[in-house]
Design an enzyme around this catalytic site. Structure first.
Site, PDB file in Angstrom:
ATOM      1  N   ASP A  74       8.604   2.640  38.787  1.00  0.00           N
ATOM      2  CA  ASP A  74       7.665   3.164  37.795  1.00  0.00           C
ATOM      3  C   ASP A  74       7.800   4.680  37.645  1.00  0.00           C
ATOM      4  OD1 ASP A  74       6.679   0.500  38.026  1.00  0.00           O
ATOM      5  OD2 ASP A  74       5.312   1.138  39.601  1.00  0.00           O
TER       6      ASP A  74
ATOM      7  N   GLU B 141       3.300  -4.797  30.168  1.00  0.00           N
ATOM      8  CA  GLU B 141       2.778  -3.727  31.014  1.00  0.00           C
ATOM      9  C   GLU B 141       3.668  -2.495  30.863  1.00  0.00           C
ATOM     10  OE1 GLU B 141       2.936  -5.345  34.994  1.00  0.00           O
ATOM     11  OE2 GLU B 141       5.072  -4.906  35.214  1.00  0.00           O
TER      12      GLU B 141
END
Length: 320
Positions: free
Chosen positions: A20, A202
């Site tokens: 991420d 997401e």
């Protein structure tokens, strides 16, 4: 601060075991990097005066998880933003007594240097007064962007019963810590490539180009099936109207076995020193994952130079 004149290399491991990944380039040209760390137990930050310098820059743990209660486990996907003269980190965290009670939280730093300044917990992102739904369930991966003088917050949240579905929502912000409008559904996992293992949208990230706003997101479970989708809206459109956004039918980035890149996704955007658009994303270099993919540490931050289609104005994401 780390300096480097090393040539950037693309679509190969850049910063190891950092999922991420988020890179922010400040107005003074300084680059900052943060990401999820394998232990999911805190938030790290590094900085450099060049993008390549981030690779070997010293990393500082600026905040540690709580020992119990909220923010005590699963500290995920931090993003660094500079808003209204202060630094903010948006991240998600769970509760040891309810490990999937993931909610979006905020840290604030009023000092000039976020590496050495004091970070203050601002609690959970506050929803609008007339919004009874947002952040009541598993919520994570928030990002913030500005357009036409307005600031927007985009996040993933699960809905439904049983095997829940992760959708993306958008709202306008009234401050760095609160929302002004109720949630609007941007995208749900409609297609087969968004439904492998889990039904997931997401990891939103936003980039502006030539009058358009592009929003990338990630889909499916976190192994080799993980891939990236794309939404587009005109910058003059009502961004809180779902009809303003066009969703691409097929993934714009997926695993490339020939290049040994698997499960690319959860990206951010920055520019290099020459002004080129750079996507920072994570991916794996193996197909066999030991144990639960979520807890396998081998998701590495990588770089990709984004090209632009001369006819459509759309970004081109190519592993080459």
């Amino acid at each position: 601060m780390s300096k480097s004149t090393e040539q950037l290399t693309y679509n190969e491991p850049w910063i190891l075991q950092r999922a991420d990944p988020y890179v922010y380039r400040h107005v003074d040209g300084t680059y900052y990097f943060t990401a999820s760390i394998p232990a999911y137990d805190g938030i790290v930050l590094r900085h450099a005066d060049t993008l390549s310098g981030l690779k070997d820059a010293d990393e500082v743990m600026i905040w540690k998880k709580h020992e119990s209660g909220i923010m005590s486990i699963h500290i995920w996907a931090p993003e660094l933003h500079y808003l209204d003269g202060k630094w903010y980190i948006y991240y998600a965290g769970g509760d040891k007594d309810d490990i999937w009670a993931i909610r979006p939280y905020i840290l604030e730093c009023a000092d000039e240097d976020p590496m050495t300044g004091t970070w203050v917990e601002k609690g959970k992102m506050q929803r609008a007064a007339d919004d009874p739904f947002s952040f009541e369930a598993f919520s994570l991966d928030a990002t913030v962007f500005e357009n036409k003088g307005q600031r927007y917050y985009v996040w993933a949240e699960k809905v439904g019963v049983g095997k829940q579905i992760s959708n993306l929502y958008i709202a306008r912000m009234s401050s760095p810590c609160s929302l002004e409008t109720v949630q609007v559904l941007l995208t749900s996992p409609d297609y087969d490539w968004e439904r492998v293992g889990f039904w997931v949208n997401e990891g939103p990230a936003v980039i502006h180009h030539d009058g358009k706003i592009f929003l990338t997101y990630s889909a499916s479970e976190t192994g080799p099936e993980y891939c990236m989708g794309l939404l587009c809206a005109d910058e003059d459109a009502d961004l809180l109207d779902p009809r303003s956004w066009k969703k691409e039918r097929y993934p714009v980035l997926k695993s490339n076995p020939e290049k040994g890149i698997y499960g690319p996704g959860h990206n951010s955007f920055t520019t290099d020193e020459q002004g080129n658009t750079i996507m920072v994303y994570h991916a794996r270099t193996e197909t066999k994952i030991v144990g639960d993919p979520l807890y396998n540490p081998n998701r590495h931050a990588m770089l990709m130079q984004v090209e632009w289609d001369g006819k459509t104005g759309y970004p081109i994401f190519e592993i080459k």
